[in-house]
Design a protein around this motif. Structure first.
Motif, PDB file in Angstrom:
ATOM      1  N   PHE A 149       0.851  -1.200   0.000  1.00  0.00           N
ATOM      2  CA  PHE A 149       0.000   0.000   0.000  1.00  0.00           C
ATOM      3  C   PHE A 149       0.885   1.247   0.000  1.00  0.00           C
ATOM      4  O   PHE A 149       1.989   1.231   0.558  1.00  0.00           O
ATOM      5  CB  PHE A 149      -0.939  -0.005   1.216  1.00  0.00           C
ATOM      6  N   PRO A 150       0.387   2.350  -0.628  1.00  0.00           N
ATOM      7  CA  PRO A 150       1.238   3.547  -0.772  1.00  0.00           C
ATOM      8  C   PRO A 150       1.517   4.247   0.554  1.00  0.00           C
ATOM      9  O   PRO A 150       0.679   4.249   1.453  1.00  0.00           O
ATOM     10  CB  PRO A 150       0.397   4.461  -1.675  1.00  0.00           C
ATOM     11  N   ARG A 151       2.718   4.785   0.678  1.00  0.00           N
ATOM     12  CA  ARG A 151       3.096   5.637   1.814  1.00  0.00           C
ATOM     13  C   ARG A 151       3.130   7.059   1.256  1.00  0.00           C
ATOM     14  O   ARG A 151       3.937   7.328   0.356  1.00  0.00           O
ATOM     15  CB  ARG A 151       4.493   5.305   2.343  1.00  0.00           C
ATOM     16  N   THR A 152       2.278   7.923   1.766  1.00  0.00           N
ATOM     17  CA  THR A 152       2.236   9.285   1.222  1.00  0.00           C
ATOM     18  C   THR A 152       3.136  10.204   2.054  1.00  0.00           C
ATOM     19  O   THR A 152       2.876  10.434   3.231  1.00  0.00           O
ATOM     20  CB  THR A 152       0.789   9.829   1.229  1.00  0.00           C
ATOM     21  N   PHE A 153       4.196  10.689   1.392  1.00  0.00           N
ATOM     22  CA  PHE A 153       5.056  11.684   2.040  1.00  0.00           C
ATOM     23  C   PHE A 153       4.931  12.965   1.228  1.00  0.00           C
ATOM     24  O   PHE A 153       5.463  13.053   0.123  1.00  0.00           O
ATOM     25  CB  PHE A 153       6.516  11.207   2.079  1.00  0.00           C
ATOM     26  N   LEU A 154       4.185  13.927   1.743  1.00  0.00           N
ATOM     27  CA  LEU A 154       3.953  15.167   1.009  1.00  0.00           C
ATOM     28  C   LEU A 154       5.249  15.940   0.841  1.00  0.00           C
ATOM     29  O   LEU A 154       6.025  16.062   1.793  1.00  0.00           O
ATOM     30  CB  LEU A 154       2.933  16.039   1.743  1.00  0.00           C
ATOM     31  N   PHE A 198      -3.717  10.715   4.606  1.00  0.00           N
ATOM     32  CA  PHE A 198      -4.041   9.293   4.734  1.00  0.00           C
ATOM     33  C   PHE A 198      -5.191   8.846   3.832  1.00  0.00           C
ATOM     34  O   PHE A 198      -5.565   7.680   3.852  1.00  0.00           O
ATOM     35  CB  PHE A 198      -4.386   8.949   6.192  1.00  0.00           C
ATOM     36  N   SER A 199      -5.755   9.774   3.046  1.00  0.00           N
ATOM     37  CA  SER A 199      -6.918   9.369   2.241  1.00  0.00           C
ATOM     38  C   SER A 199      -6.489   8.439   1.092  1.00  0.00           C
ATOM     39  O   SER A 199      -7.248   7.560   0.686  1.00  0.00           O
ATOM     40  CB  SER A 199      -7.664  10.586   1.703  1.00  0.00           C
TER      41      SER A 199
END
Ligand code: KG4
Ligand code: ZN
Length: 350
Positions: free
Chosen positions: A197-202, A211-212
């Motif tokens: 699953f993706p890890r979102t690092f802005l 986290f959406s």
């Protein structure tokens, strides 16, 4: 100094008595989980009505367990922000009534700041400068703490709170509400690397969270790209465990990496955790591993003080009271969710 604390910001009606900001004499929590469970989330109007029914018995129980009479109280502290406005109003009105009737000070307390203070109720040392992460159903916030009296928000979620993502993914997997504890349990039987699953690092906002995307990735994984159904039918138990473990791993990765990045950037000498998601076993394990490697100690309160409670309100309220931060009977509820606070805003703490 005996302070009564009152907490009704969301779906727990809580009352507690704490002596001198440290000694928890009682900590009563009336949970509304069964009430909201059938709807898969908190229904504000039902929460408000349930608070009205539970608040007086909760206060009586807290006084009884502490072995005190109302006249033994020196002040009453209450969560006045943030939260569901109707829910907050019940606690604020009860606290005002007690303050007026007993002629004692009324102390307003910010719910998120109290989550961080909960660490002191467990006797954890005060080490500054520090970074504090509050992760719950309603909030995901990172703070720089230069002292207990000085918190500055340096990061927040752009969309879902971490606990909200746990709850929504649990709903997708049919694990019930609240979802965080259920995912924690089920994930123990799954493989955390089963699904990437993706890890979102802005980028740019180094300490903000999102986290959406991961929640939607789980939805698509389970129900297909149009989220309308699934060719393979309902996932089997091992598959659910693998999805839960992989989702949890992605959430924890993001929270741990971001928090340590903030800690290094702020030259923090400690990290404090608070909020319901701080109960998560994998989160604690990963924080401990990173703490061992980095030399920055990580502290969290025991589970009963991580989730919503009134002891943390009475504890922080004591320090506010000592600094004269008391309110009049015009005190109002302030519902603004803190995750809309821009990075860099300042919060007043004790
Ligand atoms: O702090 P809290 O009681 O209430 C708020 O201020 O929101 O946090 C409740 C949240 C819920 O979303 C719940 O699913 C989550 O904390 N939670 C957990 C765990 N225990 C509670 N999330 C992940 N793992 C857990 N073990
Ligand atoms: Zn909370």
């Amino acid at each position: 100094m005996n302070l009564l604390g009152i907490e009704t910001s969301c779906d727990e009606t809580a009352a507690a008595v704490v002596r001198d900001g440290r000694e928890v004499l009682s900590n009563v929590v009336c949970s509304q989980q069964i009430l909201h469970g059938r709807y898969g989330g908190v229904v504000p109007e039902l929460a408000c009505r349930a608070h009205i029914e539970a608040i007086t018995p909760a206060i009586q129980e807290a006084l009884g367990q502490a072995g005190l009479r109302p006249g033994d109280l020196d002040a009453v502290a209450v969560t006045h922000a943030p939260g569901l406005v109707g829910a907050l109003l019940v606690g604020v009105t009860a606290a005002k009534t007690m303050a007026w009737r007993l002629r004692i000070p009324l102390v307003p307390v910010h719910h998120v700041e109290a989550h961080i203070y909960a660490n002191r109720l467990d006797g954890h040392p005060s080490v500054f400068p520090a970074v504090a992460l509050v992760v719950s159903g309603g909030h995901t916030l990172l703070f720089r703490a230069s002292s207990e009296a000085d918190l500055a928000c340096i990061g927040s979620t752009r969309d879902d709170a971490a606990g909200e993502a746990f709850d929504k993914v649990a709903a997708i997997l049919g694990l019930g509400y609240p979802g965080g504890p259920a995912i924690d349990r089920v994930a123990a039987r799954g493989h955390p690397a089963a699904i990437p699953f993706p890890r979102t690092f802005l980028e740019g906002d180094r300490f903000d969270f999102s986290f959406s995307g991961i929640k939607t990735a789980v939805l698509y994984h389970v129900k297909g790209q149009n989220a309308a159904g699934r060719a393979g039918g309902i996932p089997k138990a091992q598959e659910v465990a693998d999805i839960a473990a992989s989702f949890q791993e992605a959430m924890v990765d993001v929270l741990v990496v971001r928090t340590f990045l903030a800690a290094e950037h702020e030259h923090a000498r400690a990290i404090y955790l608070g909020g319901g998601v701080a109960c998560n076993s994998r989160l604690r394990q990963q924080f401990l591993e990173r703490a061992g490697r980095s030399g920055i100690p990580v502290f969290w309160p025991r589970p009963a003080l991580c989730t919503d409670n009134a002891a943390m309100i009475a504890g922080l309220g004591y320090h506010h009271w000592r600094r004269g931060r008391v309110a009049g009977l015009m005190l109002d509820a302030v519902p603004t969710p803190p995750r809309t606070m821009p990075s860099g805003c300042r919060c007043s703490a004790s």
